[in-house]
Design a protein around this motif. Structure first.
Motif, PDB file in Angstrom:
ATOM      1  N   UNK A  97       0.833  -1.205   0.000  1.00 34.85           N
ATOM      2  CA  UNK A  97       0.000   0.000   0.000  1.00 34.85           C
ATOM      3  C   UNK A  97       0.867   1.254   0.000  1.00 34.85           C
ATOM      4  N   UNK A  98       1.974   1.213   0.727  1.00 39.23           N
ATOM      5  CA  UNK A  98       2.891   2.343   0.738  1.00 39.23           C
ATOM      6  C   UNK A  98       3.460   2.578  -0.657  1.00 39.23           C
ATOM      7  N   UNK A  99       3.902   1.522  -1.307  1.00 42.47           N
ATOM      8  CA  UNK A  99       4.465   1.630  -2.652  1.00 42.47           C
ATOM      9  C   UNK A  99       3.418   2.156  -3.636  1.00 42.47           C
ATOM     10  N   UNK A 100       2.220   1.636  -3.548  1.00 47.14           N
ATOM     11  CA  UNK A 100       1.138   2.071  -4.434  1.00 47.14           C
ATOM     12  C   UNK A 100       0.810   3.536  -4.204  1.00 47.14           C
ATOM     13  N   UNK A 101       0.748   3.934  -2.941  1.00 50.35           N
ATOM     14  CA  UNK A 101       0.446   5.327  -2.616  1.00 50.35           C
ATOM     15  C   UNK A 101       1.524   6.259  -3.156  1.00 50.35           C
ATOM     16  N   UNK A 102       2.780   5.886  -2.979  1.00 53.80           N
ATOM     17  CA  UNK A 102       3.874   6.744  -3.451  1.00 53.80           C
ATOM     18  C   UNK A 102       3.865   6.851  -4.976  1.00 53.80           C
ATOM     19  N   UNK A 103       3.546   5.766  -5.630  1.00 54.22           N
ATOM     20  CA  UNK A 103       3.442   5.785  -7.091  1.00 54.22           C
ATOM     21  C   UNK A 103       2.294   6.689  -7.536  1.00 54.22           C
ATOM     22  N   UNK A 104       1.174   6.586  -6.855  1.00 55.92           N
ATOM     23  CA  UNK A 104       0.016   7.423  -7.185  1.00 55.92           C
ATOM     24  C   UNK A 104       0.294   8.890  -6.871  1.00 55.92           C
ATOM     25  N   UNK A 105       1.045   9.138  -5.813  1.00 54.64           N
ATOM     26  CA  UNK A 105       1.414  10.510  -5.457  1.00 54.64           C
ATOM     27  C   UNK A 105       2.270  11.121  -6.572  1.00 54.64           C
ATOM     28  N   UNK A 106       3.191  10.338  -7.120  1.00 53.57           N
ATOM     29  CA  UNK A 106       4.004  10.823  -8.241  1.00 53.57           C
ATOM     30  C   UNK A 106       3.134  11.078  -9.472  1.00 53.57           C
ATOM     31  N   UNK A 107       2.172  10.209  -9.691  1.00 53.93           N
ATOM     32  CA  UNK A 107       1.238  10.407 -10.810  1.00 53.93           C
ATOM     33  C   UNK A 107       0.447  11.704 -10.625  1.00 53.93           C
ATOM     34  N   UNK A 108      -0.005  11.948  -9.386  1.00 52.49           N
ATOM     35  CA  UNK A 108      -0.727  13.183  -9.071  1.00 52.49           C
ATOM     36  C   UNK A 108       0.133  14.399  -9.412  1.00 52.49           C
ATOM     37  N   UNK A 109       1.396  14.372  -9.007  1.00 51.20           N
ATOM     38  CA  UNK A 109       2.307  15.489  -9.299  1.00 51.20           C
ATOM     39  C   UNK A 109       2.413  15.725 -10.800  1.00 51.20           C
ATOM     40  N   UNK A 110       2.616  14.643 -11.550  1.00 51.27           N
ATOM     41  CA  UNK A 110       2.742  14.773 -13.008  1.00 51.27           C
ATOM     42  C   UNK A 110       1.446  15.237 -13.655  1.00 51.27           C
ATOM     43  N   UNK A 111       0.322  14.705 -13.177  1.00 56.89           N
ATOM     44  CA  UNK A 111      -0.983  15.142 -13.691  1.00 56.89           C
ATOM     45  C   UNK A 111      -1.187  16.630 -13.430  1.00 56.89           C
ATOM     46  N   UNK A 112      -0.778  17.075 -12.257  1.00 57.90           N
ATOM     47  CA  UNK A 112      -0.980  18.479 -11.919  1.00 57.90           C
ATOM     48  C   UNK A 112      -0.088  19.380 -12.771  1.00 57.90           C
ATOM     49  N   UNK A 113       1.115  18.938 -13.053  1.00 57.75           N
ATOM     50  CA  UNK A 113       2.000  19.719 -13.923  1.00 57.75           C
ATOM     51  C   UNK A 113       1.376  19.856 -15.308  1.00 57.75           C
ATOM     52  N   UNK A 114       0.873  18.741 -15.850  1.00 63.18           N
ATOM     53  CA  UNK A 114       0.214  18.783 -17.159  1.00 63.18           C
ATOM     54  C   UNK A 114      -1.008  19.682 -17.156  1.00 63.18           C
ATOM     55  N   UNK A 115      -1.796  19.592 -16.105  1.00 64.28           N
ATOM     56  CA  UNK A 115      -2.975  20.440 -15.943  1.00 64.28           C
ATOM     57  C   UNK A 115      -2.567  21.914 -15.907  1.00 64.28           C
ATOM     58  N   UNK A 154      -8.081   7.874  -6.086  1.00 67.52           N
ATOM     59  CA  UNK A 154      -7.307   6.641  -5.915  1.00 67.52           C
ATOM     60  C   UNK A 154      -6.453   6.718  -4.646  1.00 67.52           C
ATOM     61  N   UNK A 155      -5.846   7.877  -4.385  1.00 62.94           N
ATOM     62  CA  UNK A 155      -5.056   8.019  -3.166  1.00 62.94           C
ATOM     63  C   UNK A 155      -5.934   7.922  -1.924  1.00 62.94           C
ATOM     64  N   UNK A 156      -7.093   8.510  -2.005  1.00 67.29           N
ATOM     65  CA  UNK A 156      -8.037   8.426  -0.882  1.00 67.29           C
ATOM     66  C   UNK A 156      -8.422   6.972  -0.632  1.00 67.29           C
ATOM     67  N   UNK A 158      -6.613   4.316  -1.363  1.00 63.33           N
ATOM     68  CA  UNK A 158      -5.442   3.636  -0.814  1.00 63.33           C
ATOM     69  C   UNK A 158      -5.315   3.939   0.675  1.00 63.33           C
ATOM     70  N   UNK A 159      -5.502   5.208   1.042  1.00 57.59           N
ATOM     71  CA  UNK A 159      -5.416   5.593   2.454  1.00 57.59           C
ATOM     72  C   UNK A 159      -6.511   4.899   3.251  1.00 57.59           C
ATOM     73  N   UNK A 160      -7.695   4.801   2.693  1.00 58.54           N
ATOM     74  CA  UNK A 160      -8.795   4.117   3.363  1.00 58.54           C
ATOM     75  C   UNK A 160      -8.460   2.638   3.580  1.00 58.54           C
ATOM     76  N   UNK A 161      -7.930   2.006   2.552  1.00 63.41           N
ATOM     77  CA  UNK A 161      -7.523   0.603   2.656  1.00 63.41           C
ATOM     78  C   UNK A 161      -6.391   0.453   3.676  1.00 63.41           C
ATOM     79  N   UNK A 162      -5.460   1.381   3.664  1.00 59.72           N
ATOM     80  CA  UNK A 162      -4.342   1.363   4.616  1.00 59.72           C
ATOM     81  C   UNK A 162      -4.877   1.470   6.048  1.00 59.72           C
ATOM     82  N   UNK A 163      -5.830   2.339   6.240  1.00 60.80           N
ATOM     83  CA  UNK A 163      -6.464   2.501   7.546  1.00 60.80           C
ATOM     84  C   UNK A 163      -7.081   1.179   8.009  1.00 60.80           C
ATOM     85  N   UNK A 164      -7.829   0.541   7.117  1.00 60.36           N
ATOM     86  CA  UNK A 164      -8.450  -0.748   7.453  1.00 60.36           C
ATOM     87  C   UNK A 164      -7.397  -1.792   7.806  1.00 60.36           C
ATOM     88  N   UNK A 165      -6.307  -1.814   7.066  1.00 59.46           N
ATOM     89  CA  UNK A 165      -5.230  -2.764   7.328  1.00 59.46           C
ATOM     90  C   UNK A 165      -4.609  -2.510   8.700  1.00 59.46           C
TER      91      UNK A 165
END
Length: 173
Positions: A97-115, A154-156, A158-165
């Protein structure tokens, strides 16, 4: 150890409650009517003023969200996983979940730059003389914004799933 897990779970719950929803702003591509073209041309200056406000607010939100996502990734997920490993209680699901979140966070950064780049292109366009072209660029910006919102959702999730875990881990202890 259980106290740290409870604190981590509380932080995750607070973030889930106060994070924005994943509402999509994507629009269908279409040609404008003569009336819509006239309205864009006529109201060009006020449209640009509103868009500049949106851009300014988006920049503030990006800084805020970026810092929150960084805090989740480094101070919560990473620290928890390191502590679990140190105590011989490594949890593959939490690490994934940590790896997935960090990957999604990087995607968010790139998406925001494009936006941001597409938004800047929109603001530099002459909506008075080229309303159809301006609107097509606005649709592109909306699609880019929808990508950002999807990433945030997607990050939300992941965080929700992380919380449950974490809650399940706490129950197992």
């Amino acid at each position: 150890m259980q106290k740290r897990i409870r604190i981590a779970a509380f932080i995750l719950a607070a973030i889930l409650i106060f994070s924005p929803s994943g509402t999509s702003f994507a629009a269908e591509h279409r040609d404008l009517s003569d009336e819509e073209i006239g309205a864009i041309s006529q109201n060009c200056s006020s449209i640009k003023i509103r868009l500049q406000r949106v851009q300014k607010d988006d920049a503030k939100n990006r800084v805020y969200l970026g810092s929150q996502y960084e805090t989740i990734a480094s101070k919560l997920m990473l620290n928890l996983n390191l502590r679990l490993v140190k105590n011989g209680m490594a949890n593959a699901l939490l690490a994934e979940q940590q790896t997935t979140f960090m990957s999604e966070r990087d995607r968010f950064k790139n998406d925001f730059i494009g936006y941001s780049q597409e938004f800047e292109t929109l603001l530099n366009m002459n909506c008075k003389d080229e309303p159809q072209k301006f609107y097509k660029q606005l649709e592109i910006v909306r699609e880019k914004r929808a990508d950002i919102n999807s990433s945030m959702k997607r990050m939300k999730d992941i965080v929700s799933l992380h919380y449950q875990t974490i809650v399940e881990l706490e129950e197992d202890l």
